[in-house]
Design a protein around this motif. Structure first.
Motif: not given
Length: 378
Positions: A142-159
């Motif tokens: 329902n978000l249109g995501w497949a194999d999204a490295p979301f944890h890594a993306l959030v960690t990088d954005a926080l940094a």
């Protein structure tokens, strides 16, 4: 809670509990206050047991509920208190854009006057299949995501926003709703339960014998994609007749005469208006809600099924129809043991579940986590 009650609950001796509480007090996580005498009399030890209280204004986590079209985020204190919250509508739902927005809102909350000395983690709820080992979102249709490295993306954005050491955990929305209601809501003291989060999709969380049912890779509980109608609509997952296509927001909108893409607020307004005619309009949705619940009851034998999301507004309107379907389709023995309920935590169930997810590392070793305050004003 009295310190003596902690001794009874944990099975540890009084001196151990006193030492642990003193350590938490020194870290700013709790306070101790003189307890009132029981029945106006002192205890056997000569004075009443101290009362231990959490300090939600000092130690907090960030929690986020990622949904279709919106992000809700909050600072949540020890004990489940919502200290501050933000919500944003979302047009760009790509994983990178959502991660950057989460980090931006998180930075805003951490820099707000209500943020405590310690903000010790970020828990994120996602309406999708999340790999337990690394927070990769394998599939969020329902978000249109497949194999999204979301944890890594959030960690990088926080940094990038000066928060490189803030621990991040990503979990499925249904599981986190089940966790919250089990620890703090309608399912406290219930060892076998199912939480059903009905929005555009349907997320589910299952707790069996007091422990979460997660499966080999963390993917268990995707009950929204069990087939309930062979000639049903095509689901975003690719299959036909999934439970979520028959009871999700779009199915409710069609039944109520709204366009498929009607917003949650429009659907909720009509559900809350109620009335016999509204219940008749929703007969088909009620039927398939009952069919799916019968499968859940027969397969898992829960003591409690909690209906969250839009289902908490739907269920009171169609409870009679759902009960009739369950009586026909569910086996008598497990049916005799189950109760249907709405979340005691209301619309915050999933958000508080994300907070509980984030709290786990701190509760396992408070001294290690509470050593350094969070960096502000970056």
């Amino acid at each position: 809670m009295r310190r003596a009650e902690l001794t009874d609950l944990t099975g540890l001796n009084r001196s151990t509990i006193a030492g642990l509480v003193a350590e938490l007090e020194a870290l700013g996580a709790v306070t101790q206050e003189p307890g009132p005498a029981i029945g106006g009399r002192p205890t056997k030890a000569g004075r009443p047991s101290p009362v231990v209280r959490a300090c939600p204004e000092t130690v907090q986590v960030l929690a986020a509920d990622v949904a279709v079209g919106r992000i809700s985020m909050a600072l949540i204190g020890l004990g489940g208190s919502v200290v501050a919250r933000r919500a944003r509508s979302v047009s760009d739902t790509s994983p990178k854009a959502m991660a950057e927005l989460l980090a931006s809102i998180g930075r805003e909350l951490i820099d707000s006057p209500k943020a405590g000395q310690h903000v010790v983690g970020l828990g994120i709820s996602v309406p999708g299949v999340v790999r337990g080992s690394d927070g990769n979102v394998r599939f969020a249709p329902n978000l249109g995501w497949a194999d999204a490295p979301f944890h890594a993306l959030v960690t990088d954005a926080l940094a990038a926003r000066g928060l490189p050491t803030l621990p991040v955990r990503v979990g499925n929305d249904g599981y986190l709703g089940a966790l919250a209601e089990h620890l703090r809501g309608a399912a406290r003291g219930v060892a076998d339960l199912v939480f059903v989060e009905g929005e555009v999709g349907v997320g589910c969380g299952v707790i069996v014998g007091g422990r979460p049912l997660v499966g080999a890779g963390g993917y268990a509980g995707e009950l929204g994609h069990m087939s309930v109608r062979g000639d049903g609509r095509r689901c975003r997952c690719g299959a036909k007749g999934c439970w979520e296509t028959e009871i999700g927001t779009e199915a409710m909108a069609r039944a109520l005469g709204l366009p498929d893409d009607a917003g949650d607020d429009q659907v909720v307004a009509l559900l809350r208006a109620g009335g016999p005619q509204r219940a008749v309009q929703l007969n088909e949705v009620a039927h398939y809600l009952g069919v799916g619940l019968a499968n859940v009851v027969n397969l898992l034998n829960p003591r409690l099924v909690i209906l969250g999301g839009l289902l908490r507004d739907l269920y009171p309107l169609v409870a009679v129809q759902v009960g009739e379907v369950l009586a026909e389709a569910a086996l008598q023995a497990p049916m005799e043991q189950v109760t249907l309920a709405v979340p005691l935590l209301g619309g915050d169930a999933v958000l508080i579940g994300a907070a509980e997810f984030a709290w786990e590392a701190t509760l396992a070793d408070p001294a290690a986590v509470l050593g350094q305050p969070v960096v502000r004003g970056v």
